[in-house]
Motif scaffolding. Structure first.
Motif, PDB file in Angstrom:
ATOM      1  N   GLU A  21       7.080  -2.626   0.481  1.00 24.13           N
ATOM      2  CA  GLU A  21       7.121  -3.855  -0.314  1.00 24.13           C
ATOM      3  C   GLU A  21       8.156  -4.843   0.220  1.00 24.13           C
ATOM      4  O   GLU A  21       7.961  -6.058   0.145  1.00 24.13           O
ATOM      5  CB  GLU A  21       7.379  -3.516  -1.785  1.00 24.13           C
ATOM      6  CG  GLU A  21       6.213  -2.787  -2.438  1.00 24.13           C
ATOM      7  CD  GLU A  21       4.878  -3.462  -2.179  1.00 24.13           C
ATOM      8  OE1 GLU A  21       4.742  -4.676  -2.434  1.00 24.13           O
ATOM      9  OE2 GLU A  21       3.949  -2.782  -1.703  1.00 24.13           O
ATOM     10  N   TRP A  24       6.373  -6.470   3.045  1.00 22.52           N
ATOM     11  CA  TRP A  24       5.347  -7.396   2.563  1.00 22.52           C
ATOM     12  C   TRP A  24       5.971  -8.698   2.049  1.00 22.52           C
ATOM     13  O   TRP A  24       5.449  -9.796   2.282  1.00 22.52           O
ATOM     14  CB  TRP A  24       4.518  -6.731   1.464  1.00 22.52           C
ATOM     15  CG  TRP A  24       3.435  -7.587   0.907  1.00 22.52           C
ATOM     16  CD1 TRP A  24       3.335  -8.092  -0.345  1.00 22.52           C
ATOM     17  CD2 TRP A  24       2.278  -8.078   1.611  1.00 22.52           C
ATOM     18  NE1 TRP A  24       2.199  -8.853  -0.480  1.00 22.52           N
ATOM     19  CE2 TRP A  24       1.529  -8.853   0.703  1.00 22.52           C
ATOM     20  CE3 TRP A  24       1.812  -7.924   2.910  1.00 22.52           C
ATOM     21  CZ2 TRP A  24       0.345  -9.480   1.057  1.00 22.52           C
ATOM     22  CZ3 TRP A  24       0.619  -8.546   3.269  1.00 22.52           C
ATOM     23  CH2 TRP A  24      -0.100  -9.316   2.346  1.00 22.52           C
ATOM     24  N   HIS A 356      -2.920  -6.028  -1.720  1.00 25.93           N
ATOM     25  CA  HIS A 356      -2.470  -7.158  -2.524  1.00 25.93           C
ATOM     26  C   HIS A 356      -3.534  -8.247  -2.634  1.00 25.93           C
ATOM     27  O   HIS A 356      -3.281  -9.291  -3.243  1.00 25.93           O
ATOM     28  CB  HIS A 356      -1.190  -7.744  -1.927  1.00 25.93           C
ATOM     29  CG  HIS A 356       0.006  -6.851  -2.085  1.00 25.93           C
ATOM     30  ND1 HIS A 356       0.824  -6.886  -3.191  1.00 25.93           N
ATOM     31  CD2 HIS A 356       0.506  -5.877  -1.285  1.00 25.93           C
ATOM     32  CE1 HIS A 356       1.788  -6.000  -3.066  1.00 25.93           C
ATOM     33  NE2 HIS A 356       1.628  -5.367  -1.911  1.00 25.93           N
ATOM     34  N   ARG A 416      -0.156  -4.479  -8.374  1.00 24.31           N
ATOM     35  CA  ARG A 416      -0.673  -4.328  -7.029  1.00 24.31           C
ATOM     36  C   ARG A 416       0.415  -3.894  -6.050  1.00 24.31           C
ATOM     37  O   ARG A 416       0.264  -3.999  -4.853  1.00 24.31           O
ATOM     38  CB  ARG A 416      -1.285  -5.644  -6.562  1.00 24.31           C
ATOM     39  CG  ARG A 416      -2.552  -5.972  -7.321  1.00 24.31           C
ATOM     40  CD  ARG A 416      -3.147  -7.297  -6.877  1.00 24.31           C
ATOM     41  NE  ARG A 416      -4.404  -7.564  -7.580  1.00 24.31           N
ATOM     42  CZ  ARG A 416      -5.082  -8.667  -7.470  1.00 24.31           C
ATOM     43  NH1 ARG A 416      -4.634  -9.642  -6.713  1.00 24.31           N
ATOM     44  NH2 ARG A 416      -6.210  -8.843  -8.122  1.00 24.31           N
ATOM     45  N   GLY A 417       1.515  -3.425  -6.524  1.00 30.14           N
ATOM     46  CA  GLY A 417       2.604  -3.000  -5.653  1.00 30.14           C
ATOM     47  C   GLY A 417       2.383  -1.648  -5.054  1.00 30.14           C
ATOM     48  O   GLY A 417       1.462  -0.935  -5.365  1.00 30.14           O
TER      49      GLY A 417
END
Length: 417
Positions: A21, A24, A356, A416-417
């Motif tokens: 994450e 991202w 995502h 959506r993590g």
């Protein structure tokens, strides 16, 4: 029926951050994470900019005994593997060792460890090296250490094809799954930032010597001047689909096609590589995935940042897709080029994009160079077919391509993590 291989866990340790994450978030923000090399003093080198993993402390991922036996490149691999296993919801120690395997890519090995030991050998009064020099630098060290630490005793190995290796590792993981091993750890990390490693890369003539991180690495750009070296990469849990579904695992996507070719001739840095065999790898991967060219949602290219190489890659893409290629996106200017770790990181970015439900904009070029006028993704957008093609070229002459089919995004009410 042929077993299907899916990705259920992603571990990222890269200049973009520690954890999928964090990576991202960097990708979406378009934040550049390259800067002056700090792992050693590069003052005497023409290249002094690199991509380093920020605030990486191996003590949080590797026990003391393993830290003294291994190189930073392996420490990064330990961290990425632990993150991938946790992300997949799997234990750190395999409950069924002979049904779990590990296949990572490697190229330059334990540079920093070897540098320190050889300097002690030739520069100190003892004229000795430590007992672990014989294993810490070895290109298979990470695989061996991970196998011991996590009890991966299934068919394991190392792929060695420079920057193409990260994709080759994933392809080999699929073959291993299809031969009956339900869980395979794949991917790659790299740490090419040491005096000797930098000297070797400079010998290729492909490194950028621009001191400004904002201008040092510009693939496909009219101002392209070479690549910026980087450390890190990504590690994946590749799992047989039935095994993953039986334990209720989250699936990022499926590896549906791959191919590897070789140019069969030394590369001329000035003239660049012949695009023929790279185009063949791209086409073979699509054919093996059963995907038509116009169904591809997005392409992650190799993006070396050397003008002749960029033109050759653009030519290969046009050979496969025609004048109007699918959207092309690259985040390597943000992180630097981590060799085999970089191609693994591209695959991670693609899978995270599908998770995502958002394709990230490309970090350049600002002005496409003549011959590099591809369809670059200028703004974020939602995926359509959820099919990504990832390409990678390894010095000297390796070509690999991978087709990923993203799983459906989570329901609207689910994180959506």
């Amino acid at each position: 029926m042929t077993a299907r291989a899916v990705v259920t866990g992603i571990g990222v340790v890269a200049p973009s951050g520690v954890g999928a994450e964090a990576h991202w978030a960097t990708v979406l923000a378009g934040t550049r994470r390259t800067g002056p090399i700090t792992l050693f003093d590069p003052a005497g080198y023409p290249t002094r900019v690199g991509g380093e993993v920020p605030d990486f402390d191996p003590a949080g991922h590797v026990d003391t005994r393993q830290r003294v036996q291994t190189d930073r490149w392996t420490h990064l691999g330990f961290a990425a593997t632990r993150l991938a296993l946790a992300d997949a919801g799997l234990p750190e120690v395999s409950p069924d060792p002979y049904r779990w395997a590990v296949t990572l890519a490697s190229s330059s090995g334990g540079n920093l460890f070897g540098q320190r030991e050889l300097q002690r050998l030739w520069g100190g009064p003892s004229r000795t090296v430590g007992a672990y020099q014989s294993i810490a630098w070895f290109y298979a060290a990470s695989v061996g250490q991970l196998s011991i630490r996590h009890q991966f005793k299934g068919p394991s190995g190392v792929t060695v094809s420079e920057s193409a290796g990260g994709l080759d590792s994933l392809a080999h993981a699929v073959r291993t799954v299809r031969r009956g091993t339900p869980v395979v750890i794949a991917g790659a990390t790299e740490c090419p930032l040491s005096p000797y490693a930098l000297a070797c890369q400079l010998r290729s003539g492909l490194l950028s010597d621009v001191a400004d991180p904002e201008r040092a690495y510009r693939p496909f750009d009219a101002d392209a001047c070479g690549y910026v070296p980087a450390e890190g990469g990504a590690v994946f849990v590749v799992e047989e689909l039935g095994h993953a579904l039986a334990r209720g695992a989250r699936v990022y996507g499926e590896i549906t096609g791959w191919a590897a070719t070789h140019d069969g001739a030394p590369t001329d840095v000035e003239a660049g590589p012949d695009p023929t065999h790279y185009a063949r790898a791209l086409r073979l991967a699509l054919d093996r995935a059963g995907v038509r060219a116009h169904d591809v949602d997005v392409i992650w290219p190799d993006a070396l940042g050397v003008p002749a190489y960029d033109r050759a890659e653009a030519t290969a893409l046009r050979t496969v897709f025609g004048t109007h290629t699918p959207p092309v996106t690259t985040q390597k200017p943000l992180t630097g080029r981590a060799h085999q770790g970089g191609s693994a990181l591209d695959a991670a970015t693609a899978l995270l994009a599908f998770r995502h439900d958002l394709l990230p904009a490309s970090a350049g070029p600002q002005r496409p160079a003549p011959g590099c006028e591809l369809t670059f993704l200028r703004e974020q957008r939602r995926p359509r077919s959820r099919i990504a093609l990832v390409g990678a070229r390894g010095f000297d002459g390796f070509n690999s391509a991978l087709v990923l089919r993203g799983a459906a995004p989570p329901p609207a009410g689910e994180a959506r993590g």
